[in-house]
Design a protein around this motif. Structure first.
Motif, mmCIF file in Angstrom:
data_model
loop_
_atom_site.group_PDB
_atom_site.id
_atom_site.type_symbol
_atom_site.label_atom_id
_atom_site.label_comp_id
_atom_site.label_asym_id
_atom_site.label_seq_id
_atom_site.Cartn_x
_atom_site.Cartn_y
_atom_site.Cartn_z
ATOM 1 N N LEU A 121 -26.252 -1.370 10.642
ATOM 2 C CA LEU A 121 -25.544 -0.630 9.461
ATOM 3 C C LEU A 121 -25.304 0.904 9.877
ATOM 4 C CD1 LEU A 121 -24.185 -1.213 6.738
ATOM 5 C CD2 LEU A 121 -26.282 -0.975 5.591
ATOM 6 N N TYR A 122 -26.539 1.253 10.206
ATOM 7 C CA TYR A 122 -26.227 3.000 10.272
ATOM 8 C C TYR A 122 -25.463 3.100 11.476
ATOM 9 C CZ TYR A 122 -30.992 2.725 7.998
ATOM 10 O OH TYR A 122 -31.926 2.362 6.910
ATOM 11 N N GLY A 123 -25.407 2.412 12.472
ATOM 12 C CA GLY A 123 -24.566 2.470 13.757
ATOM 13 C C GLY A 123 -22.907 2.558 13.141
ATOM 14 N N ARG A 124 -22.816 1.659 12.419
ATOM 15 C CA ARG A 124 -21.281 1.580 11.892
ATOM 16 C C ARG A 124 -20.845 2.737 10.912
ATOM 17 N NH1 ARG A 124 -19.554 -4.001 9.566
ATOM 18 N NH2 ARG A 124 -17.546 -3.192 9.768
ATOM 19 N N LEU A 125 -21.990 3.256 10.313
ATOM 20 C CA LEU A 125 -21.741 4.518 9.621
ATOM 21 C C LEU A 125 -20.807 5.714 10.277
ATOM 22 C CD1 LEU A 125 -24.825 5.206 7.272
ATOM 23 C CD2 LEU A 125 -22.709 3.724 6.687
ATOM 24 N N PHE A 126 -21.064 5.479 11.717
ATOM 25 C CA PHE A 126 -20.201 6.315 12.495
ATOM 26 C C PHE A 126 -19.105 5.976 13.215
ATOM 27 C CE2 PHE A 126 -24.630 7.608 11.521
ATOM 28 C CZ PHE A 126 -24.542 9.033 11.140
ATOM 29 N N ILE A 127 -18.849 4.675 13.067
ATOM 30 C CA ILE A 127 -17.943 3.996 13.878
ATOM 31 C C ILE A 127 -16.614 3.635 12.650
ATOM 32 C CG2 ILE A 127 -17.167 2.179 15.240
ATOM 33 C CD1 ILE A 127 -18.847 4.298 16.812
ATOM 34 N N GLU A 137 -6.172 -6.053 24.324
ATOM 35 C CA GLU A 137 -5.235 -7.035 23.230
ATOM 36 C C GLU A 137 -5.691 -8.452 22.896
ATOM 37 O OE1 GLU A 137 -1.183 -7.613 25.000
ATOM 38 O OE2 GLU A 137 -0.399 -8.223 23.210
ATOM 39 N N ARG A 138 -5.945 -8.973 24.094
ATOM 40 C CA ARG A 138 -6.466 -10.506 24.102
ATOM 41 C C ARG A 138 -7.420 -10.676 23.242
ATOM 42 N NH1 ARG A 138 -7.110 -14.434 29.275
ATOM 43 N NH2 ARG A 138 -4.827 -14.144 29.243
ATOM 44 N N HIS A 139 -8.674 -9.868 23.097
ATOM 45 C CA HIS A 139 -9.731 -9.891 22.345
ATOM 46 C C HIS A 139 -9.731 -9.073 21.070
ATOM 47 C CE1 HIS A 139 -11.250 -12.365 25.699
ATOM 48 N NE2 HIS A 139 -11.501 -11.390 26.513
ATOM 49 N N GLU A 140 -8.767 -8.525 20.642
ATOM 50 C CA GLU A 140 -8.624 -7.469 19.691
ATOM 51 C C GLU A 140 -9.680 -6.565 19.605
ATOM 52 O OE1 GLU A 140 -7.593 -7.766 15.041
ATOM 53 O OE2 GLU A 140 -7.751 -9.766 16.110
ATOM 54 N N VAL A 141 -10.046 -5.787 20.570
ATOM 55 C CA VAL A 141 -10.978 -4.740 20.725
ATOM 56 C C VAL A 141 -10.639 -3.430 19.750
ATOM 57 C CG1 VAL A 141 -12.054 -2.952 22.499
ATOM 58 C CG2 VAL A 141 -11.563 -5.577 23.086
ATOM 59 N N GLN A 142 -11.411 -3.425 18.790
ATOM 60 C CA GLN A 142 -10.942 -2.405 17.782
ATOM 61 C C GLN A 142 -11.673 -1.024 18.001
ATOM 62 O OE1 GLN A 142 -10.250 -3.596 14.040
ATOM 63 N NE2 GLN A 142 -9.414 -5.555 14.381
ATOM 64 N N SER A 143 -13.227 -1.186 18.503
ATOM 65 C CA SER A 143 -14.074 -0.237 18.676
ATOM 66 C C SER A 143 -14.685 -0.313 20.192
ATOM 67 C CB SER A 143 -15.261 -0.387 17.632
ATOM 68 O OG SER A 143 -15.902 -1.462 17.317
ATOM 69 N N LEU A 144 -15.055 0.745 20.545
ATOM 70 C CA LEU A 144 -15.307 0.778 22.151
ATOM 71 C C LEU A 144 -16.011 2.179 22.488
ATOM 72 C CD1 LEU A 144 -12.124 1.130 24.248
ATOM 73 C CD2 LEU A 144 -12.303 1.729 21.671
ATOM 74 N N HIS A 183 -11.588 3.081 16.797
ATOM 75 C CA HIS A 183 -12.808 3.582 16.544
ATOM 76 C C HIS A 183 -13.604 3.828 17.714
ATOM 77 C CE1 HIS A 183 -11.969 3.008 12.313
ATOM 78 N NE2 HIS A 183 -12.035 1.792 12.583
ATOM 79 N N TRP A 184 -13.926 5.117 18.128
ATOM 80 C CA TRP A 184 -14.605 5.462 19.544
ATOM 81 C C TRP A 184 -15.911 5.867 19.188
ATOM 82 C CZ3 TRP A 184 -11.339 4.736 24.048
ATOM 83 C CH2 TRP A 184 -10.065 4.427 23.724
ATOM 84 N N ALA A 185 -16.735 5.477 20.349
ATOM 85 C CA ALA A 185 -18.155 6.221 20.396
ATOM 86 C C ALA A 185 -17.971 6.994 21.758
ATOM 87 C CB ALA A 185 -19.414 5.180 20.534
ATOM 88 N N VAL A 213 -20.011 -1.116 18.432
ATOM 89 C CA VAL A 213 -18.741 -1.308 18.883
ATOM 90 C C VAL A 213 -18.594 -2.580 19.696
ATOM 91 C CG1 VAL A 213 -18.722 1.273 19.292
ATOM 92 C CG2 VAL A 213 -19.587 -0.213 21.205
ATOM 93 N N ASP A 214 -17.411 -2.985 19.902
ATOM 94 C CA ASP A 214 -16.959 -4.194 20.426
ATOM 95 C C ASP A 214 -17.300 -4.246 22.048
ATOM 96 O OD1 ASP A 214 -15.974 -5.195 18.040
ATOM 97 O OD2 ASP A 214 -13.983 -4.477 18.345
ATOM 98 N N LEU A 215 -16.976 -3.101 22.567
ATOM 99 C CA LEU A 215 -16.940 -3.203 24.000
ATOM 100 C C LEU A 215 -17.227 -2.039 24.461
ATOM 101 C CD1 LEU A 215 -13.641 -4.092 26.135
ATOM 102 C CD2 LEU A 215 -14.302 -1.844 26.081
ATOM 103 N N PHE A 216 -18.247 -2.119 25.980
ATOM 104 C CA PHE A 216 -18.327 -1.303 26.701
ATOM 105 C C PHE A 216 -17.655 -1.245 28.179
ATOM 106 C CE2 PHE A 216 -21.143 -0.461 30.279
ATOM 107 C CZ PHE A 216 -21.259 1.107 30.267
ATOM 108 N N VAL A 217 -17.116 -0.130 28.822
ATOM 109 C CA VAL A 217 -16.575 -0.568 30.097
ATOM 110 C C VAL A 217 -17.423 0.570 30.778
ATOM 111 C CG1 VAL A 217 -14.682 -0.235 31.470
ATOM 112 C CG2 VAL A 217 -14.491 -0.559 28.997
ATOM 113 N N GLY A 218 -17.776 -0.017 32.204
ATOM 114 C CA GLY A 218 -18.555 1.088 33.081
ATOM 115 C C GLY A 218 -17.951 0.811 34.407
ATOM 116 N N SER A 219 -18.060 1.627 35.129
ATOM 117 C CA SER A 219 -17.685 1.499 36.518
ATOM 118 C C SER A 219 -18.876 1.429 37.205
ATOM 119 C CB SER A 219 -16.938 2.811 37.044
ATOM 120 O OG SER A 219 -16.004 3.363 36.172
ATOM 121 N N THR A 220 -18.675 0.948 38.669
ATOM 122 C CA THR A 220 -19.937 0.646 39.448
ATOM 123 C C THR A 220 -19.795 0.957 40.899
ATOM 124 O OG1 THR A 220 -21.999 -0.605 39.625
ATOM 125 C CG2 THR A 220 -19.788 -1.762 39.684
#
Lengths: 552, 552
Positions: A139-145, B249-256, B287-289, B351-358
């Motif tokens: 919940l705290y995390g979502r306060l920032f997202i 689009e396919r998974h409706e990623v809104q926050s990432l 929404h972005w972190a 958030v819904d999603l994280f993307v990383g390179s490797t």
């Protein structure tokens, strides 16, 4: 290059700030500075809040911004309606009155213990729209997202004229809620018990606070983590002995979290007696993520405890904590500094072990405290009661959970579930199907409200013995180990003696005798304190228990 | 009752406070207030620090308390030795000089990018003792449990005479490090660029700070998150198109969260062009972190972005952020408020999603950026790049990962790994065995330093296509899906066309054509900005790139 964004319409990029300034301008008849007169709070809220606003209201399982929540429930529903409330813990009647009155419409929360029955009923009656059930830190995390609040209503002990806040022992979630609103052009209103010229210390800077109001009475504070040793049973002493021997000692558990409960209180009270006799002082239980439990006093006094970081405070423990500042986190003024966000973070990532009690466990080890007709939520348990996949550092206990030598093997957090095989009322704790499944179906939740998932549980402890689930190499073996310690519950009756003997030999279960514990030794007399008066005595009179815990 | 603890020896419960007071008393010849003269900092550190102390030194991947770390490296090793250093990111030469000189002995850290080669060498030569490698938040958590610092050396922009600190855009980890020391009777020393009478806002209260020193030059700040669009290739454009279409689009990623990299920069720059053409604005990526990436400017200007919460600041983005306060978290003064701890928490749980390179992926999908001879550490990636088992709330994207209807099924976080099949120098990214395994053996680490575990990865993206690993029902299927997109690497050559066709039909992999993408359309011309000058233009001149990114 101007052509690149020629088609983009000009817009204001400070609509939130403009909305805030407009609301503040409406306050000029009520206050010319940042202090709202106590008797004009309802009017002030009607000016500062707008229909549809996202409002975060401080209220966790301990500290409640009760003056502000009562005032909000007294606003005019023709002026304030459709609010989206964010409340860590729905604890007070007016939290739900807001929905009955039409002031609020939607709720996102973590825990609804005291109001869980009414909550479920209102949801069924369509009187509120439920967002999601979270752990505290989610919940705290979502306060920032995506749940950024427009309004934060919080509670503190004292404020100075610049709006600086002193929270004393109960900093808890206040700084996190304030940060989310203050740094997004939201409006922060703090109720305080007292205005003063000089604060003992600053917990939250005045430049984060818009308005201060002196409450008509001090904020509500629940002594939630006080357990009277009188109520600890011989069976709980037995379980505690098994845990000290069969888990803490065996895996070298140095840092840990204990939840609320007589089971863990028993462990705390056995460290200076039974633990001492095993020569374990300095080897286990040195670092704690824990509220200031009164039942930890004897262990602290006996030199077991190097450090305690707290989610919140505990009523009556103020003077004791101040006098034991080598152990607790305190400010320059000497009083406790708690921090729910940081302690949950530490409890998730930085401790060896979590112990939780539960009301129901299924054959796979999934457990839940959700029972039919109640929508209780999760609080912090799932956050601390899982194996954090993001962890990369090791400790002896964590490494001790490795059961194979795959080159990519890693350790695990110890997640212990402790329960007697039957609840009061002769209800079995071990069940074929959790009530949580019915709750999912009844309420239309997207997923079943599981508190702790079986895959995260490393140990289950009952009065029969310990199941070392982390050693199970198959689902079948996991089930057998749980059956073997499930007593005479329907699940337990499935076990057979031969199979249990095999499990004992393989170390998948341990009975008290396997741990060198005689059931007849498990007596309350082993407890370092037998009642609250003993705790006061251990504390040299510094612990001041609330009246309801006093029998003298 | 006195008999209960008659045997317990009397002890002082404020040894930490007494030690602090003693050290402060030694400072009376250097300063009578809380301001240390710039030219006496070395002497001050020799007075305030004691051999064996646990010292937390601010230094993450962006902001460095460089004046204090340089001063510490100039102290007399006969006076100061055996220090236990805690540093988020070992970034500067003197961080390791401390060990060469004998001032420090042990290190706990998260990341050692710029110093990873020397670090590995020194470890091999026995010149330092390594504690553990952590993610950022694990290390922060331990500051409150079993790595509690006696000394905190941090950096801020400005201080007033009461010691209140203003951090401007780069609040980052400062409050967390300070809280751990200040509330355990530790000593907090802050270097500031400037002393001033009135601060724009207070980020950290003066009652948490013991000493302030004006640095000889402003603290070091790295423009780590700036990616020049000139270096984005057509292949990266193709990958970005696949990700927008086949994942967001396919998974409706809104926050990432997006990490550092040209792959994710390409996605950011395609939202206003390719994303717009698909009609996705308002549906994904709201929404972005995220740090204030310059490459996000066109998407912000085009109205794609509702909110951005930042781990830290980014050099040159200050004015732009101040002018876009509806999108960013800012203080009353208008400048960014970042917070590494809270953003990591949000990035993990909210958030819904994280993307990383490797740099390397094995056949199971495990990946690591650790390569032989380098001890780079983890930073924040493993924290955000795993499926958090403690999560209980749902979002559409999270629920979209459910592949079966078991009553206890739950969703998953989307964890995406993106890579071209070959690194520069023609090294295959897909390998039989990760270099990390050798690093484990060479350094004696307790576990293999894996960045992201295969079991957490939901998608792998290469220039060949997307592997939807979350759909794999067996280890074998997972391997086949990875092989099918691994190009002409030794792993990729194991795939056969028939099997790949089957995987395509079952939706376990998707090639560009399966997503309606023509490879020939994937051109740099699709990027909303082709170079840094374009970004400046999009920002209406508010973005002020550092000199090294200017070509005009």
């Amino acid at each position: 290059m101007g052509s690149i964004h020629a088609g983009v319409q000009k817009r204001s990029w400070k609509t939130r700030l403009e909305a805030k300034e407009k609301r503040i301008a409406q306050m000029k008849d009520i206050t010319r500075d940042n202090i709202i007169p106590t008797n004009r709070i309802v009017e002030a809220l009607e000016n500062l809040i707008t229909p549809g606003d996202r409002v975060v209201l401080e209220g966790n399982n301990q500290k409640q911004a009760a003056f502000l929540s009562e005032a909000l429930s007294q606003t005019n529903p023709k002026k304030l309606y459709d609010l989206h409330m964010i409340i860590s813990s729905i604890s007070r009647p007016e939290h739900l009155d807001l929905f009955e009155l039409g002031i609020a419409k939607k709720i996102d929360f973590s825990y609804a213990g005291p109001q869980s029955l009414r909550m479920a009923q209102m949801l069924e009656d369509g009187k509120l729209t439920m967002g999601e059930i979270h752990t505290y830190v989610e919940l705290y995390g979502r306060l920032f997202i995506d749940l950024i609040p427009s309004i934060a209503l919080v509670a503190a002990d004292k404020a100075d004229s610049a709006g600086n806040l002193y929270t004393g022992a109960n900093t808890e979630e206040t700084p996190t809620l304030v940060e989310a609103a203050a740094f997004r052009d939201g409006i922060v209103i703090a109720q305080v018990n007292e205005l003063t010229d000089e604060l003992p210390r600053v917990d939250i800077p005045g430049s984060w606070i818009d308005y201060v109001v002196v409450a008509d009475k001090p904020y509500q504070l629940e002594p939630l983590f006080t357990r009277d040793p009188r109520h600890i049973t011989d069976i709980q002493v037995l379980q505690a002995m098994m845990m000290i021997r069969g888990i803490y000692e065996r895996h070298e558990v140095q840092s840990l979290n204990h939840g609320i409960g007589y089971n863990t209180a028993a462990i705390e009270l056995l460290l200076p007696t039974y633990g001492e006799s095993l020569g374990l002082k300095g080897k286990i239980c040195k670092h704690w993520a824990l509220n200031p439990h009164p039942t930890l006093i004897p262990a602290i006094e006996s030199g077991w405890v190097e450090s305690v970081h707290c989610f919140g405070g505990e009523v009556g423990m103020e003077k004791y904590v101040e006098s034991r500042r080598d152990v607790f986190f305190t400010g320059r003024d000497g009083s406790l500094r708690s921090n729910r966000t940081l302690c949950q973070l530490a409890g998730q990532y930085a401790v060896d072990l979590f112990v939780g009690s539960t009301l129901q466990i299924d054959r796979m080890g999934n457990s839940s405290t959700v029972t039919s007709g109640r929508l209780a939520g999760f609080g912090g348990a799932p956050n601390m009661g899982h194996d954090p996949g993001g962890r990369r550092h090791s400790t002896p206990a964590w490494l001790n959970m490795m059961t194979h030598d795959d080159p990519l093997a890693r350790g695990r957090k110890l997640v212990v579930q402790v329960a007697e095989t039957f609840q009061t009322g002769n209800k079995p704790v071990f069940v074929e199907s959790l009530d949580a499944l019915d709750v999912k179906n009844d309420t239309g939740l997207a997923t079943t409200p599981i508190m702790i998932y079986g895959e995260d549980v490393t140990h289950v402890v009952t009065e029969e013995g310990i199941a070392y689930l982390y050693k199970a190499t198959s689902i079948e073996e996991r089930k057998r180990a749980i059956e073997a310690i499930a007593g005479v519950t329907p699940i337990g009756l499935k076990h057979d003696v031969k199979r249990s003997d095999k499990l004992r030999k393989e170390g998948l279960i341990a009975l008290p005798e396997d741990l060198g514990i005689r059931r007849t030794d498990a007596k309350r007399s082993l407890l370092a304190a037998k009642n609250v008066a003993d705790l006061v005595d251990w504390s040299e009179g510094l612990y001041e228990p609330p009246m309801k815990f006093r029998s003298w």
